[in-house]
Scaffold this motif. Structure first.
Motif, PDB file in Angstrom:
ATOM      1  N   LYS A   6      48.161 -35.078  33.379  1.00 31.64           N
ATOM      2  CA  LYS A   6      48.191 -33.616  33.265  1.00 31.64           C
ATOM      3  C   LYS A   6      47.279 -33.138  32.128  1.00 31.64           C
ATOM      4  O   LYS A   6      47.717 -32.403  31.234  1.00 31.64           O
ATOM      5  N   PRO A   7      46.006 -33.522  32.133  1.00 35.19           N
ATOM      6  CA  PRO A   7      45.147 -33.178  30.987  1.00 35.19           C
ATOM      7  C   PRO A   7      44.906 -31.678  30.832  1.00 35.19           C
ATOM      8  O   PRO A   7      44.787 -31.191  29.707  1.00 35.19           O
ATOM      9  N   VAL A   8      44.840 -30.939  31.934  1.00 33.62           N
ATOM     10  CA  VAL A   8      44.621 -29.499  31.835  1.00 33.62           C
ATOM     11  C   VAL A   8      45.795 -28.836  31.130  1.00 33.62           C
ATOM     12  O   VAL A   8      45.624 -27.994  30.237  1.00 33.62           O
ATOM     13  N   GLU A   9      47.003 -29.235  31.525  1.00 28.22           N
ATOM     14  CA  GLU A   9      48.189 -28.663  30.896  1.00 28.22           C
ATOM     15  C   GLU A   9      48.278 -29.030  29.409  1.00 28.22           C
ATOM     16  O   GLU A   9      48.733 -28.225  28.589  1.00 28.22           O
ATOM     17  N   VAL A  10      47.864 -30.243  29.064  1.00 32.02           N
ATOM     18  CA  VAL A  10      47.858 -30.660  27.658  1.00 32.02           C
ATOM     19  C   VAL A  10      46.908 -29.778  26.855  1.00 32.02           C
ATOM     20  O   VAL A  10      47.243 -29.301  25.758  1.00 32.02           O
ATOM     21  N   LEU A  11      45.722 -29.542  27.403  1.00 28.95           N
ATOM     22  CA  LEU A  11      44.748 -28.688  26.714  1.00 28.95           C
ATOM     23  C   LEU A  11      45.264 -27.263  26.575  1.00 28.95           C
ATOM     24  O   LEU A  11      45.129 -26.638  25.518  1.00 28.95           O
ATOM     25  N   GLU A  12      45.846 -26.729  27.642  1.00 27.76           N
ATOM     26  CA  GLU A  12      46.341 -25.354  27.595  1.00 27.76           C
ATOM     27  C   GLU A  12      47.451 -25.189  26.566  1.00 27.76           C
ATOM     28  O   GLU A  12      47.444 -24.230  25.784  1.00 27.76           O
ATOM     29  N   ALA A  13      48.398 -26.136  26.563  1.00 25.42           N
ATOM     30  CA  ALA A  13      49.501 -26.044  25.603  1.00 25.42           C
ATOM     31  C   ALA A  13      48.986 -26.135  24.176  1.00 25.42           C
ATOM     32  O   ALA A  13      49.395 -25.363  23.299  1.00 25.42           O
ATOM     33  N   GLY A  14      48.068 -27.056  23.936  1.00 30.09           N
ATOM     34  CA  GLY A  14      47.586 -27.281  22.575  1.00 30.09           C
ATOM     35  C   GLY A  14      46.712 -26.163  22.050  1.00 30.09           C
ATOM     36  O   GLY A  14      46.830 -25.759  20.884  1.00 30.09           O
ATOM     37  N   ILE A  15      45.823 -25.653  22.899  1.00 30.19           N
ATOM     38  CA  ILE A  15      44.855 -24.651  22.439  1.00 30.19           C
ATOM     39  C   ILE A  15      45.376 -23.230  22.626  1.00 30.19           C
ATOM     40  O   ILE A  15      45.422 -22.448  21.668  1.00 30.19           O
ATOM     41  N   LEU A  16      45.776 -22.901  23.857  1.00 32.96           N
ATOM     42  CA  LEU A  16      46.227 -21.529  24.127  1.00 32.96           C
ATOM     43  C   LEU A  16      47.538 -21.225  23.406  1.00 32.96           C
ATOM     44  O   LEU A  16      47.758 -20.098  22.944  1.00 32.96           O
ATOM     45  N   GLY A  17      48.408 -22.247  23.302  1.00 33.49           N
ATOM     46  CA  GLY A  17      49.665 -22.029  22.596  1.00 33.49           C
ATOM     47  C   GLY A  17      49.453 -21.726  21.124  1.00 33.49           C
ATOM     48  O   GLY A  17      50.057 -20.807  20.567  1.00 33.49           O
ATOM     49  N   THR A  18      48.565 -22.491  20.494  1.00 29.23           N
ATOM     50  CA  THR A  18      48.284 -22.256  19.072  1.00 29.23           C
ATOM     51  C   THR A  18      47.617 -20.901  18.868  1.00 29.23           C
ATOM     52  O   THR A  18      47.953 -20.162  17.931  1.00 29.23           O
ATOM     53  N   ARG A  19      46.690 -20.561  19.749  1.00 27.03           N
ATOM     54  CA  ARG A  19      46.021 -19.254  19.629  1.00 27.03           C
ATOM     55  C   ARG A  19      47.029 -18.122  19.791  1.00 27.03           C
ATOM     56  O   ARG A  19      46.961 -17.112  19.066  1.00 27.03           O
ATOM     57  N   ASN A  20      47.962 -18.259  20.723  1.00 20.46           N
ATOM     58  CA  ASN A  20      48.960 -17.210  20.934  1.00 20.46           C
ATOM     59  C   ASN A  20      49.759 -16.958  19.663  1.00 20.46           C
ATOM     60  O   ASN A  20      49.968 -15.801  19.257  1.00 20.46           O
ATOM     61  N   LEU A  21      50.183 -18.019  19.002  1.00 20.58           N
ATOM     62  CA  LEU A  21      50.947 -17.860  17.764  1.00 20.58           C
ATOM     63  C   LEU A  21      50.096 -17.240  16.662  1.00 20.58           C
ATOM     64  O   LEU A  21      50.525 -16.295  15.978  1.00 20.58           O
ATOM     65  N   LEU A  22      48.888 -17.753  16.477  1.00 30.81           N
ATOM     66  CA  LEU A  22      48.026 -17.264  15.396  1.00 30.81           C
ATOM     67  C   LEU A  22      47.640 -15.809  15.607  1.00 30.81           C
ATOM     68  O   LEU A  22      47.588 -15.028  14.642  1.00 30.81           O
ATOM     69  N   GLU A  23      47.370 -15.432  16.838  1.00 23.64           N
ATOM     70  CA  GLU A  23      46.982 -14.049  17.122  1.00 23.64           C
ATOM     71  C   GLU A  23      48.108 -13.090  16.749  1.00 23.64           C
ATOM     72  O   GLU A  23      47.877 -12.024  16.164  1.00 23.64           O
ATOM     73  N   GLN A  24      49.341 -13.487  17.059  1.00 23.92           N
ATOM     74  CA  GLN A  24      50.474 -12.598  16.762  1.00 23.92           C
ATOM     75  C   GLN A  24      50.751 -12.517  15.256  1.00 23.92           C
ATOM     76  O   GLN A  24      51.011 -11.425  14.735  1.00 23.92           O
ATOM     77  N   VAL A  25      50.683 -13.640  14.548  1.00 24.71           N
ATOM     78  CA  VAL A  25      50.974 -13.580  13.111  1.00 24.71           C
ATOM     79  C   VAL A  25      49.820 -12.950  12.340  1.00 24.71           C
ATOM     80  O   VAL A  25      50.038 -12.397  11.248  1.00 24.71           O
ATOM     81  N   ALA A  26      48.604 -13.003  12.890  1.00 22.17           N
ATOM     82  CA  ALA A  26      47.479 -12.329  12.230  1.00 22.17           C
ATOM     83  C   ALA A  26      47.699 -10.823  12.204  1.00 22.17           C
ATOM     84  O   ALA A  26      47.300 -10.138  11.253  1.00 22.17           O
TER      85      ALA A  26
END
Length: 348
Positions: A118-138
């Motif tokens: 499931k490499p696509v899902e691994v990439l999405e969780a790692g990158i998009l998930g981190t961006r989602n958190l950072l965007e909101q706390v910014a």
């Protein structure tokens, strides 16, 4: 049995909370989010916070992100209701109604088999998930964001010389399994970019392979297989030549390091290796240690597909940088195994 019903697990919580180097008072009146809260490290972090609140060591509101409510209820038992739960994928979680002071981002896939299947899902969780958190706390502001990364960002390093935070990263982007370290590299860069552009105070912990009480019996990683062999009185059959060398880290030592980074202003914008430097050994040597403790012998079965395995490497992490903050690993590899096996045997 919930996590804290295990004596060895509670002892680990006690050891974390007893660390006088950590500025626990800074948590008073704060709101804290742990992602990956039902995972190995995230679960221990949540348990430490719950116990610290109960003892009056500090008073903070605990928010925990997980995907599976049933699993979380089973793990935390009576402690479940001491936490504000968010059940969501990290890519989708909405924090707009919560003004958080601290986040520890521990959510991450850990299965090598999943990295290949499931490499696509691994990439999405790692990158998009981190961006989602950072965007909101910014947008909201935050006192500290700690991101848990991995030693795998250094690639298939060779040689026994120390690997520092300045060592060049080298990961082959054409290898599917590298979706995991690549997602971590991109997420690290997102963290430092949000720090640079938006002033989000971040710290990054590059953890070596970490284990201890809390590991699931069916965990697919090599340290867990060795523990199962010990418990089931089986010889250890290595599926490789066992030449990979690395340091290891005990879960309670990892928790102390993470809280140290969270509550130390001097760590803002910095990356830290986190490992027990004294545990540096090959997989074969670790197998021999377990057999020496619990009986059995080490053999080889090199006939199986190893495409999901990390490449052979030598990862001798230097932790001099985090040592300067007052943290140092305390638990030997032998003690790590004794505590893990005691936990598994009692938990059943």
């Amino acid at each position: 049995m919930s996590l804290r019903q295990s004596t060895v697990y509670q002892n680990d919580i006690d050891s974390v909370l007893a660390d006088s180097n950590i500025n626990w008072n800074a948590l008073n009146g704060k709101k804290m989010l742990i992602t990956g809260a039902s995972g190995l490290i995230g679960g221990l972090l949540v348990s430490c916070l719950v116990c610290g609140n109960q003892r009056g060591l500090f008073d903070c509101e605990i928010y925990a992100l997980a995907r599976n409510e049933e699993k979380a209820r089973k793990l935390f038992g009576d402690d479940f209701n001491s936490v504000h739960w968010l059940f969501s994928d990290v890519e989708d979680v909405d924090l707009s109604d919560i003004k958080l002071d601290y986040i520890i981002h521990a959510a991450s896939p850990t299965s090598s088999k999943g990295f290949v299947e499931k490499p696509v899902e691994v990439l999405e969780a790692g990158i998009l998930g981190t961006r989602n958190l950072l965007e909101q706390v910014a947008k909201q502001g935050i006192e500290k964001f700690v991101y848990l990364s991995t030693m795998e960002v250094y690639g298939a390093h060779q040689g026994d010389e120390k690997v520092t935070e300045d060592t060049q990263l080298s990961v082959d982007s054409a290898v599917v399994r590298n979706c995991y370290p690549i997602s971590k590299i991109v997420a690290e860069n997102l963290c430092v970019s949000y720090f640079s552009e938006y002033g989000v105070p971040i710290s990054i912990a590059r953890l070596t392979q970490t284990f201890g009480p809390g590991v699931a019996y069916d965990d697919g990683r090599v340290f867990a297989e060795f523990a199962r062999c010990a418990i089931e009185k089986r010889d250890i059959l290595l599926k490789t030549e066992g030449k990979t060398k690395r340091n290891y880290l005990y879960t309670a030592d990892a928790a102390r390091a993470i809280f140290t980074l969270l509550l130390t202003k001097d760590s803002d914008g910095e990356i830290y290796n986190v490992a027990n430097e004294d545990t540096y050994c090959s997989i074969k040597e670790m197998a021999e240690l377990v057999c020496g403790l619990y009986g059995g012998s080490v053999g080889f079965d090199l006939s199986q597909d190893t495409s999901a395995f990390a490449p052979t490497l030598c990862m001798n992490l230097s932790c001099e940088k985090i040592h300067k903050l007052g943290w140092k690993a305390e638990t030997s590899l032998e003690k790590m195994y004794r505590n893990l096996i005691e936990y598994v045997c009692v938990r059943g």
